[in-house]
Design a protein around this motif. Structure first.
Motif, PDB file in Angstrom:
ATOM      1  N   ASN A  53       0.816  -1.219   0.000  1.00  0.00           N
ATOM      2  CA  ASN A  53       0.000   0.000   0.000  1.00  0.00           C
ATOM      3  C   ASN A  53       0.848   1.267   0.000  1.00  0.00           C
ATOM      4  OD1 ASN A  53      -2.501  -1.442   0.201  1.00  0.00           O
ATOM      5  ND2 ASN A  53      -2.067  -1.786   2.368  1.00  0.00           N
ATOM      6  N   ASN A  54       2.160   1.118  -0.001  1.00  0.00           N
ATOM      7  CA  ASN A  54       3.053   2.269   0.107  1.00  0.00           C
ATOM      8  C   ASN A  54       3.714   2.628  -1.230  1.00  0.00           C
ATOM      9  OD1 ASN A  54       6.204   3.131   1.366  1.00  0.00           O
ATOM     10  ND2 ASN A  54       4.374   4.285   1.902  1.00  0.00           N
ATOM     11  N   HIS A  55       4.180   1.586  -1.957  1.00  0.00           N
ATOM     12  CA  HIS A  55       4.816   1.784  -3.273  1.00  0.00           C
ATOM     13  C   HIS A  55       5.964   2.789  -3.193  1.00  0.00           C
ATOM     14  CE1 HIS A  55       1.631  -0.543  -5.169  1.00  0.00           C
ATOM     15  NE2 HIS A  55       0.745   0.209  -4.549  1.00  0.00           N
ATOM     16  N   SER A  56       6.788   2.661  -2.185  1.00  0.00           N
ATOM     17  CA  SER A  56       7.928   3.561  -2.011  1.00  0.00           C
ATOM     18  C   SER A  56       9.225   2.810  -2.264  1.00  0.00           C
ATOM     19  CB  SER A  56       7.931   4.133  -0.596  1.00  0.00           C
ATOM     20  OG  SER A  56       8.142   3.101   0.356  1.00  0.00           O
ATOM     21  N   VAL A  77       0.533 -10.599  -6.108  1.00  0.00           N
ATOM     22  CA  VAL A  77       0.583  -9.205  -5.663  1.00  0.00           C
ATOM     23  C   VAL A  77      -0.857  -8.708  -5.642  1.00  0.00           C
ATOM     24  CG1 VAL A  77       1.412  -6.882  -6.125  1.00  0.00           C
ATOM     25  CG2 VAL A  77       2.889  -8.847  -6.625  1.00  0.00           C
ATOM     26  N   SER A  78      -1.358  -8.410  -4.470  1.00  0.00           N
ATOM     27  CA  SER A  78      -2.758  -8.012  -4.309  1.00  0.00           C
ATOM     28  C   SER A  78      -2.851  -6.535  -3.955  1.00  0.00           C
ATOM     29  CB  SER A  78      -3.444  -8.849  -3.230  1.00  0.00           C
ATOM     30  OG  SER A  78      -3.386 -10.230  -3.552  1.00  0.00           O
ATOM     31  N   SER A  79      -3.976  -5.961  -4.279  1.00  0.00           N
ATOM     32  CA  SER A  79      -4.189  -4.539  -3.999  1.00  0.00           C
ATOM     33  C   SER A  79      -4.759  -4.303  -2.607  1.00  0.00           C
ATOM     34  CB  SER A  79      -5.127  -3.934  -5.051  1.00  0.00           C
ATOM     35  OG  SER A  79      -6.375  -4.634  -5.057  1.00  0.00           O
ATOM     36  N   SER A  80      -5.268  -5.342  -1.960  1.00  0.00           N
ATOM     37  CA  SER A  80      -5.833  -5.197  -0.618  1.00  0.00           C
ATOM     38  C   SER A  80      -5.636  -6.488   0.159  1.00  0.00           C
ATOM     39  CB  SER A  80      -7.328  -4.856  -0.692  1.00  0.00           C
ATOM     40  OG  SER A  80      -8.061  -5.937  -1.245  1.00  0.00           O
ATOM     41  N   TYR A  81      -5.803  -6.369   1.471  1.00  0.00           N
ATOM     42  CA  TYR A  81      -5.623  -7.542   2.329  1.00  0.00           C
ATOM     43  C   TYR A  81      -6.697  -8.591   2.052  1.00  0.00           C
ATOM     44  CZ  TYR A  81      -5.141 -10.358   6.564  1.00  0.00           C
ATOM     45  OH  TYR A  81      -4.974 -11.404   7.444  1.00  0.00           O
ATOM     46  N   ASP A  82      -7.923  -8.158   1.743  1.00  0.00           N
ATOM     47  CA  ASP A  82      -9.008  -9.093   1.457  1.00  0.00           C
ATOM     48  C   ASP A  82      -8.693  -9.932   0.224  1.00  0.00           C
ATOM     49  OD1 ASP A  82     -10.450  -8.224   3.631  1.00  0.00           O
ATOM     50  OD2 ASP A  82     -11.594  -6.728   2.485  1.00  0.00           O
ATOM     51  N   GLU A  83      -8.097  -9.310  -0.778  1.00  0.00           N
ATOM     52  CA  GLU A  83      -7.690 -10.074  -1.957  1.00  0.00           C
ATOM     53  C   GLU A  83      -6.584 -11.063  -1.613  1.00  0.00           C
ATOM     54  OE1 GLU A  83      -6.662  -7.763  -5.309  1.00  0.00           O
ATOM     55  OE2 GLU A  83      -8.597  -6.726  -5.442  1.00  0.00           O
ATOM     56  N   ILE A  95       1.624 -17.121   2.777  1.00  0.00           N
ATOM     57  CA  ILE A  95       1.882 -16.052   3.737  1.00  0.00           C
ATOM     58  C   ILE A  95       1.626 -14.697   3.059  1.00  0.00           C
ATOM     59  CG2 ILE A  95       4.348 -16.000   3.171  1.00  0.00           C
ATOM     60  CD1 ILE A  95       4.895 -15.372   6.136  1.00  0.00           C
ATOM     61  N   ILE A  96       1.076 -13.782   3.828  1.00  0.00           N
ATOM     62  CA  ILE A  96       0.766 -12.440   3.307  1.00  0.00           C
ATOM     63  C   ILE A  96       1.657 -11.421   4.021  1.00  0.00           C
ATOM     64  CG2 ILE A  96      -1.003 -10.668   3.041  1.00  0.00           C
ATOM     65  CD1 ILE A  96      -3.099 -12.868   3.169  1.00  0.00           C
ATOM     66  N   LEU A  97       2.309 -10.580   3.234  1.00  0.00           N
ATOM     67  CA  LEU A  97       3.080  -9.455   3.769  1.00  0.00           C
ATOM     68  C   LEU A  97       2.381  -8.173   3.333  1.00  0.00           C
ATOM     69  CD1 LEU A  97       5.570  -8.175   5.124  1.00  0.00           C
ATOM     70  CD2 LEU A  97       6.729  -8.338   2.908  1.00  0.00           C
ATOM     71  N   GLU A  98       1.750  -7.476   4.292  1.00  0.00           N
ATOM     72  CA  GLU A  98       1.054  -6.224   3.979  1.00  0.00           C
ATOM     73  C   GLU A  98       1.889  -5.051   4.469  1.00  0.00           C
ATOM     74  OE1 GLU A  98      -3.308  -4.050   4.388  1.00  0.00           O
ATOM     75  OE2 GLU A  98      -2.708  -5.577   5.845  1.00  0.00           O
ATOM     76  N   ILE A  99       2.218  -4.156   3.549  1.00  0.00           N
ATOM     77  CA  ILE A  99       2.980  -2.947   3.867  1.00  0.00           C
ATOM     78  C   ILE A  99       2.000  -1.783   3.898  1.00  0.00           C
ATOM     79  CG2 ILE A  99       4.879  -1.451   3.153  1.00  0.00           C
ATOM     80  CD1 ILE A  99       6.024  -3.832   1.611  1.00  0.00           C
ATOM     81  N   PRO A 100       1.853  -1.101   5.038  1.00  0.00           N
ATOM     82  CA  PRO A 100       0.848  -0.027   5.151  1.00  0.00           C
ATOM     83  C   PRO A 100       1.225   1.193   4.310  1.00  0.00           C
ATOM     84  CG  PRO A 100       2.170  -0.149   7.135  1.00  0.00           C
ATOM     85  CD  PRO A 100       2.563  -1.335   6.300  1.00  0.00           C
ATOM     86  N   ALA A 101       0.247   2.056   4.072  1.00  0.00           N
ATOM     87  CA  ALA A 101       0.446   3.237   3.215  1.00  0.00           C
ATOM     88  C   ALA A 101       1.447   4.214   3.803  1.00  0.00           C
ATOM     89  CB  ALA A 101      -0.898   3.916   2.962  1.00  0.00           C
TER      90      ALA A 101
END
Length: 373
Positions: A53-56, A77-83, A95-101
């Motif tokens: 969610n950061n794209h940095s 590569v998903s656009s949201s955690y639900d996906e 395993i899911i790695l979610e990077i916050p905005a």
């Protein structure tokens, strides 16, 4: 002289069998060349789903570090955690790695940032190791950033940094094959010197040829020894093949003496062949002998420390392993191969195997009922 002719008879029976000589030649090769690659508890190629969610620049560096570690494979590569959850439910990701905005902003301004690591724990081992690998990689990524941010002139004795260098003894490269191959040799010895004798007398019972032995003046001791010696020879032949394959295919040679391996292998072969003979004496059919032997083999292998450490088992299971001869010879083979242990270092294992050898072979001789039909 009687034993000589009985042994000759046993070898002729083995040679007449179309399947057994091929099994003796091929089975060790398959086990040593294939199973060490399959029976590996090191988890790799874990399917990773990234929700960035950061794209940095920092988020891309983190993703690159995770994927390049060799433990994870970027599967989605998903656009949201639900996906990402849907990807896990469909079996595409583990395993899911979610990077916050606000990942990069928090990292720069506040000096720390949060990540979400969500693991599919249906496979408990894979889930536990996957989360541990991910946590270590993220921690290492954090240390790299700190090293880049801290200027050399700001480093003083008041803010020291301790560097830890881990060194693994006996298996420095943490190669799981080095740990497994000596134990697999024990399994092969158990199969050829325990399973085959268990079928030996039963086959003669079913064919009716044992009646010819029962009416002869051959003693029980001579008969049992003549049955076991060919399988001991086969066992040492198989062990020699395994030692050669381990050296040629994996470059794995024992740090200890080969004489220690062969001497204690002789002691272990006495145990498993005697145990197999006991089962054969008490079995009426070949099917019965095979099922009973399979039952004991499964328990002995699972409680030998072959795949899981004994000290990690429940206390009641650790108590049962005391009565498992397979456990002691697995310890011997790994100690001789990895540590270079000698006879003086293996006193406990040698004493236990000696007791088992006397017990099972005495039982095998006493339980054989030589009587005419």
């Amino acid at each position: 002289m009687v034993i000589k002719y009985l042994i000759e008879k046993e070898f002729k029976q083995i040679a007449r069998n179309k399947f057994l000589p091929r099994l003796i030649a091929i089975y060790p090769i398959v086990i040593i060349m294939v199973l060490p690659w399959a029976a590996n508890l090191e988890i790799k190629n874990i399917n990773l789903c990234v929700v960035d969610n950061n794209h940095s620049q920092y988020s891309r560096q983190l993703i690159h570090k995770v994927v390049s570690s060799g433990y994870f494979r970027l599967a989605d590569v998903s656009s949201s955690y639900d996906e990402g959850i849907k990807s896990v439910e469909k079996g595409r990701s583990d395993i899911i790695l979610e990077i916050p905005a606000n990942f990069e902003r928090d990292l720069i301004k506040e000096g720390n940032a949060r990540l979400l690591i969500s693991v599919n724990s249906v496979n408990g081992t894979k889930g536990m190791l996957g989360s541990a690998y991910m946590s270590y990689i993220v921690s290492d990524f954090s240390d790299d950033i700190k090293d880049r941010w801290v200027e050399p002139q700001h480093v003083t004795n008041i803010n020291p940094k301790v560097k830890i260098v881990a060194q693994s003894r006996f298996n420095p490269h943490l190669d799981y094959k080095v740990f497994m191959i000596p134990a697999l040799m024990v399994i092969l010895l158990t199969v050829f010197c325990g399973f085959l004798p268990a079928l030996n007398i039963v086959i003669e019972k079913e064919k009716g040829t044992i009646e010819q032995i029962n009416v002869t003046p051959v003693s029980k001791f001579s008969f049992i020894i003549a049955k076991l010696i060919p399988h001991w020879i086969i066992g040492f032949f198989v062990l020699s093949i395994c030692l050669a394959l381990a050296a040629l295919a994996y470059g794995l040679v024992p740090n200890g003496h080969l004489s220690t391996i062969y001497l204690l292998a002789l002691l272990y072969v006495l145990i498993v062949s005697g145990f197999g003979q006991v089962l054969s004496n008490h079995s009426a059919t070949m099917q019965q002998a095979m099922f009973v032997m399979f039952f004991f083999m499964m328990i002995m292998i699972l409680l030998s420390g072959l795949f899981t450490p004994i000290h990690s088992m429940p206390h009641w299971a650790q108590t049962i392993t005391i009565f498992n001869p397979l456990k002691y010879f697995v310890q011997i083979m790994r100690s001789v191969y990895l540590k270079g242990s000698g006879l003086a270092d293996l006193g406990t294992q040698i004493l236990a195997l000696s007791i088992f050898a006397v017990f099972f072979n005495t039982w095998a001789i006493l339980s054989y009922r030589k009587k005419s039909q």
